[in-house]
Design a protein around this motif. Structure first.
Motif, PDB file in Angstrom:
ATOM      1  N   PHE A 132     -32.124 -52.061  12.178  1.00  0.00           N
ATOM      2  CA  PHE A 132     -31.984 -51.468  10.843  1.00  0.00           C
ATOM      3  C   PHE A 132     -32.951 -52.128   9.867  1.00  0.00           C
ATOM      4  CE2 PHE A 132     -28.612 -50.483   7.316  1.00  0.00           C
ATOM      5  CZ  PHE A 132     -29.444 -49.530   6.764  1.00  0.00           C
ATOM      6  N   GLU A 133     -33.137 -53.432   9.992  1.00  0.00           N
ATOM      7  CA  GLU A 133     -34.091 -54.128   9.128  1.00  0.00           C
ATOM      8  C   GLU A 133     -35.509 -53.587   9.346  1.00  0.00           C
ATOM      9  OE1 GLU A 133     -35.170 -58.702   8.004  1.00  0.00           O
ATOM     10  OE2 GLU A 133     -34.946 -58.230  10.129  1.00  0.00           O
TER      11      GLU A 133
ATOM     12  N   ILE B 111     -30.490 -57.370  25.224  1.00  0.00           N
ATOM     13  CA  ILE B 111     -29.365 -57.019  26.084  1.00  0.00           C
ATOM     14  C   ILE B 111     -28.449 -58.228  26.266  1.00  0.00           C
ATOM     15  CG2 ILE B 111     -28.745 -56.114  28.377  1.00  0.00           C
ATOM     16  CD1 ILE B 111     -30.405 -54.186  26.534  1.00  0.00           C
ATOM     17  N   ASP B 112     -27.132 -57.994  26.188  1.00  0.00           N
ATOM     18  CA  ASP B 112     -26.172 -59.080  26.378  1.00  0.00           C
ATOM     19  C   ASP B 112     -25.588 -59.052  27.792  1.00  0.00           C
ATOM     20  OD1 ASP B 112     -24.228 -57.074  26.316  1.00  0.00           O
ATOM     21  OD2 ASP B 112     -23.598 -57.518  24.282  1.00  0.00           O
ATOM     22  N   LEU B 113     -24.641 -59.931  28.068  1.00  0.00           N
ATOM     23  CA  LEU B 113     -24.059 -60.027  29.411  1.00  0.00           C
ATOM     24  C   LEU B 113     -23.329 -58.756  29.842  1.00  0.00           C
ATOM     25  CD1 LEU B 113     -22.748 -63.708  29.470  1.00  0.00           C
ATOM     26  CD2 LEU B 113     -24.703 -62.743  30.681  1.00  0.00           C
ATOM     27  N   ALA B 114     -22.911 -57.940  28.901  1.00  0.00           N
ATOM     28  CA  ALA B 114     -22.237 -56.680  29.237  1.00  0.00           C
ATOM     29  C   ALA B 114     -23.245 -55.597  29.648  1.00  0.00           C
ATOM     30  CB  ALA B 114     -21.398 -56.195  28.055  1.00  0.00           C
ATOM     31  N   GLY B 115     -24.547 -55.897  29.521  1.00  0.00           N
ATOM     32  CA  GLY B 115     -25.565 -54.972  29.961  1.00  0.00           C
ATOM     33  C   GLY B 115     -26.047 -53.983  28.913  1.00  0.00           C
ATOM     34  N   HIS B 116     -25.571 -54.117  27.685  1.00  0.00           N
ATOM     35  CA  HIS B 116     -26.025 -53.222  26.621  1.00  0.00           C
ATOM     36  C   HIS B 116     -26.582 -54.019  25.458  1.00  0.00           C
ATOM     37  CE1 HIS B 116     -22.266 -54.220  24.592  1.00  0.00           C
ATOM     38  NE2 HIS B 116     -21.587 -53.764  25.641  1.00  0.00           N
ATOM     39  N   VAL B 117     -27.197 -53.318  24.512  1.00  0.00           N
ATOM     40  CA  VAL B 117     -27.769 -53.983  23.339  1.00  0.00           C
ATOM     41  C   VAL B 117     -26.648 -54.672  22.571  1.00  0.00           C
ATOM     42  CG1 VAL B 117     -28.954 -53.616  21.135  1.00  0.00           C
ATOM     43  CG2 VAL B 117     -29.708 -52.369  23.170  1.00  0.00           C
ATOM     44  N   ASN B 118     -26.856 -55.950  22.279  1.00  0.00           N
ATOM     45  CA  ASN B 118     -25.864 -56.734  21.541  1.00  0.00           C
ATOM     46  C   ASN B 118     -25.674 -56.176  20.140  1.00  0.00           C
ATOM     47  OD1 ASN B 118     -25.346 -59.189  19.560  1.00  0.00           O
ATOM     48  ND2 ASN B 118     -24.433 -59.676  21.544  1.00  0.00           N
ATOM     49  N   ASN B 119     -24.446 -56.216  19.657  1.00  0.00           N
ATOM     50  CA  ASN B 119     -24.125 -55.633  18.352  1.00  0.00           C
ATOM     51  C   ASN B 119     -24.983 -56.189  17.220  1.00  0.00           C
ATOM     52  OD1 ASN B 119     -22.362 -58.025  18.861  1.00  0.00           O
ATOM     53  ND2 ASN B 119     -21.751 -57.631  16.763  1.00  0.00           N
ATOM     54  N   ALA B 120     -25.328 -57.454  17.249  1.00  0.00           N
ATOM     55  CA  ALA B 120     -26.119 -58.052  16.172  1.00  0.00           C
ATOM     56  C   ALA B 120     -27.545 -57.506  16.141  1.00  0.00           C
ATOM     57  CB  ALA B 120     -26.142 -59.563  16.313  1.00  0.00           C
ATOM     58  N   ILE B 121     -28.043 -57.048  17.260  1.00  0.00           N
ATOM     59  CA  ILE B 121     -29.410 -56.544  17.347  1.00  0.00           C
ATOM     60  C   ILE B 121     -29.568 -55.238  16.570  1.00  0.00           C
ATOM     61  CG2 ILE B 121     -31.210 -55.757  18.930  1.00  0.00           C
ATOM     62  CD1 ILE B 121     -30.667 -58.801  19.016  1.00  0.00           C
ATOM     63  N   TYR B 122     -28.511 -54.439  16.497  1.00  0.00           N
ATOM     64  CA  TYR B 122     -28.575 -53.189  15.732  1.00  0.00           C
ATOM     65  C   TYR B 122     -28.970 -53.482  14.283  1.00  0.00           C
ATOM     66  CZ  TYR B 122     -25.981 -50.645  19.406  1.00  0.00           C
ATOM     67  OH  TYR B 122     -25.576 -50.054  20.564  1.00  0.00           O
ATOM     68  N   ILE B 123     -28.506 -54.593  13.754  1.00  0.00           N
ATOM     69  CA  ILE B 123     -28.823 -54.963  12.371  1.00  0.00           C
ATOM     70  C   ILE B 123     -30.313 -55.294  12.244  1.00  0.00           C
ATOM     71  CG2 ILE B 123     -28.377 -56.695  10.573  1.00  0.00           C
ATOM     72  CD1 ILE B 123     -25.408 -56.618  11.606  1.00  0.00           C
ATOM     73  N   THR B 124     -30.873 -55.923  13.277  1.00  0.00           N
ATOM     74  CA  THR B 124     -32.308 -56.193  13.285  1.00  0.00           C
ATOM     75  C   THR B 124     -33.097 -54.887  13.350  1.00  0.00           C
ATOM     76  OG1 THR B 124     -31.955 -58.319  14.370  1.00  0.00           O
ATOM     77  CG2 THR B 124     -34.170 -57.390  14.513  1.00  0.00           C
TER      78      THR B 124
END
Length: 136
Positions: free
Chosen positions: A32-33, A17-30
């Motif tokens: 997917f991996e 989770i990032d400061l905006a309170g949602h899953v950070n965009n880069a984590i979606y790639i993880t």
């Protein structure tokens, strides 16, 4: 090939989770991996890959975001091979949020995966034994 899919649950961790309170965009790639590895294990598990000699490398990745995902959400990822070429294949994914039994696609992704010989440091044709497993 789209019929041959994996569907795995993803545990959302606090540090995703990032400061905006949602899953950070880069984590979606993880995520997917994780799903790509699950696909390989499920559909090619009995085909031995000698990662010191030949394997797969990531050449390109795209992620399209539709809706945010939050810490308490329940998500799964479906993954499939959407294209198979001579030396590479595309793996696609759909990240799905499940809320009260309703499934909503929150992101889609596509990765270009290239077959690679680590000893010669060159791309190789997709081995027929791998191709047959993906086609089955």
């Amino acid at each position: 090939m789209k019929d041959l899919r994996t569907r795995i649950p993803i545990q959302i961790r606090f540090n995703d989770i990032d400061l905006a309170g949602h899953v950070n965009n880069a984590i979606y790639i993880t995520y997917f991996e994780l799903a790509r590895v699950a696909y390989i294990n499920e559909f090619m598990g009995d085909v031995k890959i000698d990662w010191k000699e030949e394997g797969l490398i990531l050449a390109k990745i795209e992620m399209n975001y539709k809706m945010p995902v939050f810490l308490e959400d329940t998500i799964v990822i479906e993954t499939w091979v959407s294209r198979m070429g001579t030396k590479s294949l595309d793996m696609s994914c759909s990240i799905i949020k499940i809320e009260k039994g309703v499934e909503t696609e929150v992101a889609t992704g596509m990765a270009v995966i290239v077959c690679f010989n680590y000893k010669t440091n060159q791309t190789i044709v997709i081995p027929e034994r791998w191709r047959n497993k993906i086609r089955k």
